[in-house]
Design a protein around this motif. Structure first.
Motif, short mmCIF file in Angstrom:
data_model
loop_
_atom_site.label_atom_id
_atom_site.label_comp_id
_atom_site.label_asym_id
_atom_site.label_seq_id
_atom_site.Cartn_x
_atom_site.Cartn_y
_atom_site.Cartn_z
N ALA A 222 0.82 -1.12 0.20
CA ALA A 222 0.18 0.21 -0.26
C ALA A 222 1.18 1.17 -0.11
N SER A 223 0.47 1.86 -0.61
CA SER A 223 1.18 3.56 -0.79
C SER A 223 0.08 4.52 -2.05
N VAL A 224 0.44 5.82 -1.27
CA VAL A 224 -0.32 7.19 -1.68
C VAL A 224 0.48 7.34 -2.97
N LYS A 225 1.69 6.26 -4.07
CA LYS A 225 2.27 6.84 -4.89
C LYS A 225 1.64 5.55 -5.38
N ASN A 226 0.42 4.78 -5.79
CA ASN A 226 0.02 3.65 -6.25
C ASN A 226 -0.95 4.51 -7.32
N PHE A 227 -1.52 4.37 -7.79
CA PHE A 227 -2.31 4.84 -8.87
C PHE A 227 -2.92 3.62 -10.44
N GLN A 228 -3.48 4.23 -10.80
CA GLN A 228 -4.32 3.10 -12.08
C GLN A 228 -4.58 4.62 -13.15
N LEU A 229 -4.81 4.69 -14.61
CA LEU A 229 -4.49 5.93 -15.53
C LEU A 229 -5.71 5.21 -16.23
N VAL A 230 -7.27 6.11 -16.53
CA VAL A 230 -7.74 5.63 -17.74
C VAL A 230 -8.18 6.31 -18.28
N SER A 268 3.32 5.71 -24.93
CA SER A 268 4.75 4.89 -25.27
C SER A 268 5.29 4.57 -23.80
N ALA A 269 7.05 3.61 -23.51
CA ALA A 269 8.01 3.53 -22.15
C ALA A 269 8.05 5.04 -21.72
N PHE A 270 8.63 6.15 -22.74
CA PHE A 270 8.92 7.35 -22.09
C PHE A 270 7.82 8.36 -21.69
N GLN A 271 6.61 8.33 -22.64
CA GLN A 271 5.68 8.97 -21.58
C GLN A 271 5.51 7.90 -20.27
N ALA A 272 5.01 6.67 -20.83
CA ALA A 272 4.48 6.19 -18.99
C ALA A 272 5.29 6.63 -18.30
N PHE A 273 6.93 6.74 -17.86
CA PHE A 273 7.63 6.26 -17.10
C PHE A 273 8.02 8.12 -17.12
N ALA A 274 7.91 9.35 -17.07
CA ALA A 274 8.03 10.38 -17.50
C ALA A 274 7.12 10.75 -16.36
N ILE A 275 5.49 9.57 -16.77
CA ILE A 275 3.99 10.04 -15.79
C ILE A 275 4.10 9.56 -14.39
N CYS A 276 5.30 7.88 -14.25
CA CYS A 276 4.84 7.35 -13.16
C CYS A 276 6.34 8.52 -11.97
N LEU A 277 7.33 8.82 -12.46
CA LEU A 277 8.80 9.81 -12.17
C LEU A 277 7.56 10.87 -10.90
N SER A 278 6.81 11.66 -11.99
CA SER A 278 6.01 12.56 -11.11
C SER A 278 5.59 12.28 -9.47
N SER A 279 4.81 10.07 -9.82
CA SER A 279 4.59 10.39 -8.52
C SER A 279 5.52 10.23 -7.53
N PHE A 280 6.94 10.65 -7.54
CA PHE A 280 8.30 10.28 -6.83
C PHE A 280 8.26 11.62 -6.35
N ASP A 281 7.69 12.44 -6.39
CA ASP A 281 8.15 13.34 -5.92
C ASP A 281 7.40 13.96 -5.06
N THR A 282 7.08 13.63 -3.93
CA THR A 282 6.27 13.26 -2.82
C THR A 282 6.89 15.09 -2.23
N LYS A 283 5.61 16.66 -1.85
CA LYS A 283 5.91 17.06 -1.61
C LYS A 283 4.93 16.87 -0.68
N LEU A 284 4.56 17.68 0.66
CA LEU A 284 3.59 17.88 1.44
C LEU A 284 1.94 18.34 0.24
N ALA A 285 2.21 19.71 -0.35
CA ALA A 285 0.62 19.60 -1.02
C ALA A 285 0.31 17.97 -1.33
N ARG A 286 1.30 17.44 -1.86
CA ARG A 286 0.68 15.92 -3.12
C ARG A 286 0.31 14.92 -1.69
N GLU A 287 0.70 14.93 -0.33
CA GLU A 287 0.18 14.04 0.61
C GLU A 287 -0.84 14.03 1.85
#
Length: 287
Positions: A222-230, A268-287
């Motif tokens: 379980a993690s706040v970073k987990n997501f699914q996009l539709v 593409s793999a690049f687009q998917a990877f970049a989107i997932c990287l945004s989930s790592f950039d955790t800051k107070l405003a998103r937690e």
């Protein structure tokens, strides 16, 4: 495509691997790497085909992800010439080139704005899971309706050739002629509107007392970073053959520094990877 991401906390580097088997212990095939560079008002994730070369001027440079100060808005840039609905961004490097010199130089890398990601501001953390939206300027909405057929990869029946094609991607997306239903979804300029993705809403599990999504065994922690996009399509324009429950990208934690990343066409793999990287950039405003 089933992939996984490994994080190196010390060097702030992230490695994307293509899974060669369906198990979560697969060593995988290296595809991309990204390294985080902190700035005074933002963060940059430089994405490269070579884990040892993170320079923007290198031949292996693919693009970058940049965040705003709060870590709530992100922009994906690619090194390819702008195509489709991508937006050219004039960077500081272009100001150093005079009119007489510009015809002798290639376009600066990282100036093509292909996507925007936004997270709903959540200062108190009382509104449940964070919400995100991604607008992909380089992919038309027609790509997810009848007529939006994936680009055929020559020899794709061979796993080695498929891996080779992914390893040399630069997020270029080619769309076949759209169907009449897809053609009906156009903006006022007569072009296909950009594809917008939103996170799939989780459901509250009374017994577990937490928000849950069905990752079909691909996520175990379980993690706040987990997501699914539709795909996010307005009800008034929703075609009959769009499956809004079809997950185009899912990302989730399976270990302390290991995460799965599964994506499908038209990403593409690049687009998917970049989107997932945004989930790592955790800051107070998103937690």
């Amino acid at each position: 495509m089933q992939c996984f991401i490994k994080r190196d906390r010390i060097s702030s580097t992230y490695y994307l691997y293509l899974s060669l088997t369906s198990t979560l212990t697969d060593k995988g095939k290296f595809v991309l790497a990204a390294r985080k560079f902190r700035r005074a008002t933002s963060s940059d994730y430089i994405i490269s085909l070579d884990a040892d070369d993170m320079s923007r001027g290198g031949e292996t440079y693919v693009g970058k992800l940049r965040s705003n100060f709060l870590g709530t808005k992100f922009t994906i840039y690619e090194s390819n010439p702008c195509h489709g609905g991508a937006v050219a961004s004039i960077g500081r490097s272009s100001k150093r080139v005079g009119p007489k010199q510009s015809h002798n130089l290639q376009a600066p890398t990282g100036i093509c704005d292909i996507a925007h990601i936004s997270y709903e501001l959540n200062m108190l953390g009382t509104r449940g899971p964070r919400r995100m939206q991604c607008i992909l300027h380089s992919i038309p909405v027609s790509a997810v309706v009848d007529g939006g057929n994936p680009l055929a990869v020559a020899g794709s029946s061979s796993s080695s050739q498929a891996i080779h094609s992914v390893s040399h991607l630069k997020s270029q997306v080619m769309i076949s002629p759209a169907s009449t239903e897809a053609e009906a979804i156009v903006d006022e300029r007569g072009k296909d509107a950009p594809l917008t993705l939103k996170n799939k809403s989780p459901r509250w599990h009374e017994q577990l007392q937490c928000w849950c999504l069905n990752f079909k065994g691909r996520v175990t922690v379980a993690s706040v970073k987990n997501f699914q996009l539709v795909a996010a399509i307005e009800p008034s324009t929703e075609p009959a053959h769009v499956d809004q429950e079809k997950v185009l990208l899912q990302f989730g934690k399976i270990g302390k520094d290991t995460f799965t990343m599964d994506y499908r066409y038209p990403l593409s793999a690049f687009q998917a990877f970049a989107i997932c990287l945004s989930s790592f950039d955790t800051k107070l405003a998103r937690e």
